[in-house]
Design a protein around this motif. Structure first.
Motif, short mmCIF file in Angstrom:
data_model
loop_
_atom_site.label_atom_id
_atom_site.label_comp_id
_atom_site.label_asym_id
_atom_site.label_seq_id
_atom_site.Cartn_x
_atom_site.Cartn_y
_atom_site.Cartn_z
N ARG A 14 -7.74 -5.76 -10.94
CA ARG A 14 -7.99 -7.23 -11.20
C ARG A 14 -7.08 -8.02 -10.52
O ARG A 14 -7.21 -9.18 -10.10
CB ARG A 14 -7.99 -7.52 -12.73
CG ARG A 14 -9.02 -7.08 -13.51
CD ARG A 14 -9.12 -7.59 -15.01
NE ARG A 14 -8.19 -6.48 -15.65
CZ ARG A 14 -8.36 -6.29 -17.25
NH1 ARG A 14 -8.80 -7.14 -17.77
NH2 ARG A 14 -7.86 -5.32 -17.84
N CYS A 15 -5.84 -7.43 -10.37
CA CYS A 15 -4.86 -8.35 -9.57
C CYS A 15 -5.13 -8.42 -8.02
O CYS A 15 -4.56 -9.39 -7.36
CB CYS A 15 -3.46 -7.68 -9.84
SG CYS A 15 -2.72 -8.02 -11.47
N GLU A 16 -5.90 -7.35 -7.58
CA GLU A 16 -6.21 -7.55 -6.32
C GLU A 16 -6.58 -8.94 -5.58
O GLU A 16 -5.84 -9.75 -4.92
CB GLU A 16 -7.00 -6.44 -5.65
CG GLU A 16 -6.48 -5.06 -5.97
CD GLU A 16 -5.62 -4.50 -4.72
OE1 GLU A 16 -5.29 -5.03 -3.93
OE2 GLU A 16 -5.12 -3.29 -5.11
N ARG A 17 -7.78 -9.38 -6.23
CA ARG A 17 -8.27 -10.45 -5.97
C ARG A 17 -7.63 -11.84 -6.65
O ARG A 17 -7.70 -13.05 -6.37
CB ARG A 17 -9.80 -10.53 -5.96
CG ARG A 17 -10.35 -9.95 -5.14
CD ARG A 17 -11.91 -9.56 -5.39
NE ARG A 17 -13.01 -10.77 -5.12
CZ ARG A 17 -13.67 -11.15 -5.66
NH1 ARG A 17 -13.84 -10.86 -6.89
NH2 ARG A 17 -14.10 -12.19 -5.20
N ALA A 18 -7.09 -11.54 -7.90
CA ALA A 18 -6.76 -12.69 -8.72
C ALA A 18 -5.37 -13.04 -7.92
O ALA A 18 -5.22 -14.40 -8.01
CB ALA A 18 -6.25 -11.90 -10.16
N SER A 19 -4.35 -12.22 -7.48
CA SER A 19 -3.32 -12.59 -6.81
C SER A 19 -3.60 -13.08 -5.63
O SER A 19 -2.87 -14.19 -5.01
CB SER A 19 -2.20 -11.38 -6.46
OG SER A 19 -3.01 -10.50 -5.55
N LYS B 296 6.07 -17.56 -4.24
CA LYS B 296 5.92 -16.01 -3.76
C LYS B 296 4.97 -15.54 -4.91
O LYS B 296 5.11 -15.60 -5.96
CB LYS B 296 6.99 -15.25 -3.86
CG LYS B 296 7.15 -13.92 -3.14
CD LYS B 296 8.56 -13.56 -3.21
CE LYS B 296 8.91 -11.90 -2.88
NZ LYS B 296 10.14 -11.43 -2.70
N VAL B 297 4.12 -14.64 -4.64
CA VAL B 297 3.13 -14.04 -5.67
C VAL B 297 3.33 -12.56 -5.20
O VAL B 297 3.17 -12.28 -3.92
CB VAL B 297 1.78 -14.69 -5.41
CG1 VAL B 297 0.81 -13.78 -6.48
CG2 VAL B 297 1.68 -16.02 -5.32
N MET B 298 3.42 -11.61 -6.29
CA MET B 298 3.29 -10.31 -6.12
C MET B 298 2.54 -9.81 -7.14
O MET B 298 2.21 -10.38 -8.15
CB MET B 298 4.85 -9.79 -6.29
CG MET B 298 5.96 -10.50 -5.59
SD MET B 298 7.67 -10.28 -6.23
CE MET B 298 7.91 -11.56 -7.43
N HIS B 299 2.14 -8.32 -6.91
CA HIS B 299 1.67 -7.73 -8.03
C HIS B 299 2.12 -6.11 -8.12
O HIS B 299 2.50 -5.69 -7.01
CB HIS B 299 -0.06 -7.81 -8.26
CG HIS B 299 -0.65 -7.15 -6.91
ND1 HIS B 299 -1.75 -6.37 -7.19
CD2 HIS B 299 -0.75 -7.71 -5.67
CE1 HIS B 299 -2.24 -6.20 -5.94
NE2 HIS B 299 -1.47 -7.06 -4.98
N ILE B 300 1.90 -5.84 -9.33
CA ILE B 300 2.48 -4.37 -9.64
C ILE B 300 1.27 -3.20 -9.07
O ILE B 300 0.30 -3.40 -9.34
CB ILE B 300 2.94 -4.08 -10.93
CG1 ILE B 300 3.90 -5.21 -11.39
CG2 ILE B 300 3.50 -2.64 -11.26
CD1 ILE B 300 4.56 -5.10 -12.72
#
Ligand SMILES: [Zn+2]
Ligand SMILES: [Zn+2]
Length: 326
Positions: A183-188, A199-203
């Motif tokens: 989900r974070c791929e496109r949400a980020s 800055k935006v990052m995802h785990i």
């Protein structure tokens, strides 16, 4: 004991129908069950089967030109943890409601590894915002300490949440996470494209990979999963509470009234008192047999070597699981 696989890959799929046909025959041949979603933007799946079958599936994927080098996450389980096999073609591999040609996973914010995420949270900069991209029922039983919840029922509500809360992210360093990362791929990408956060990052690998390395880290409670386990206990913290009496509980039950099918948190006492129904009303309907009654268990408790061999066949159908697909 077998395995449950959790995986995804964003990659251009020219002919999803052909890939779907191949996936269907490969999984059927291997006796795998679960759910695979294909779109022109990639593949998202969760499958269960024997060790041999899941190993062979990974091997076949690794020799396919589109699907090599996928990070397969695994958990104990097998084909009984899904009611059947479903291979579907959709517009997006996780429904966000935005055309994949408009919002691409290739625009996602940079990854941080579980170790890096752990350090970032430990250092606790005042500009840090930890954002859970999952839905409310998932967050209710487990999340990262001090994270914020978008309070969504479905992931497709997430873009509107961002649009309506831009000031929360203004000049912040936002650390995003979800169950396995998909989900974070496109949400980020969506949040990054707004241009408000510093800055935006995802785990990378989401909660799944983080808790493997830090079971007693900053994630508290249980990880909601989309198979018959329903949730996976990470540590002894219980964040949820019984929907009837508010006793701490992270145990989801599906209503015994199959026509209601409400998923709710229940303590052991209320579960027995209401005979696994979500309310007095449903319990009475079940008692008087005025509705279709669920006869099979709604979840399989996380397998331990002694109970696993007797794990029951699951009744929950794919429609319930898909509605909430990760
Ligand atoms: Zn209770
Ligand atoms: Zn009910």
């Amino acid at each position: 004991m077998g395995k449950i696989l959790l995986f995804y890959k964003y990659v251009d799929v020219q002919d999803p129908e052909a890939v779907a046909a191949w996936q269907r025959s490969l999984c059927t041949e291997l006796g795998l069950s679960g759910r695979i979603i294909l779109a022109t933007e990639g593949i998202n799946g969760t499958l269960g089967g024997s060790d041999e079958a899941t190993d062979e599936y990974i091997k076949q994927m690794n020799v396919h030109q589109l699907f090599k080098n996928i990070d397969f996450k695994t958990a104990p389980g097998d084909e009984r943890f899904f009611p059947r096999l479903r291979v579907m073609i959709k517009k997006e591999i996780v429904i966000m409601g935005i055309d994949p040609t408009t919002l691409k996973a290739s625009d996602s914010a940079p990854y941080v590894t579980p170790e890096e995420a752990h350090e970032i949270i430990k250092n606790g900069s005042k500009d840090l915002v930890i954002l859970d991209t999952r839905n409310e029922y998932e967050i209710e039983i487990g999340t990262f300490e001090n994270s914020i919840s978008p309070k969504t029922r479905y992931f497709r509500e997430f873009p509107a949440y961002i649009d309506n809360n831009l000031e929360t992210f203004a000049d912040k360093e936002v650390l995003m996470f979800c169950t396995g990362g998909v989900r974070c791929e496109r949400a980020s990408a969506y949040l990054k494209n707004k241009g408000v956060a510093k800055k935006v990052m995802h785990i990378q690998g989401g909660i799944h990979r983080y808790v493997e390395q830090f079971p007693d880290g900053f994630f508290k409670g249980s990880n909601y999963v989309f198979d018959a386990r329903v949730s996976q206990k990470v540590n002894d913290v219980v964040l949820g509470s019984c929907s009837q009496c508010s006793t701490p509980s992270d145990y989801y039950v599906n209503c015994k009234n199959a026509e209601c099918n409400n998923q709710f948190l229940s303590c052991e006492t209320c579960k027995n008192q209401l005979q696994e129904s979500c309310s007095k009303e449903c319990s009475e309907l079940v008692d008087t047999q005025k509705v279709v009654i669920r006869t099979k268990p709604s979840r399989i408790d996380p397998p331990s070597p002694s109970t696993f061999a007797d794990a029951p066949v699951l009744w929950r159908d794919c429609a319930t699981l898909e509605k909430k697909s990760d």
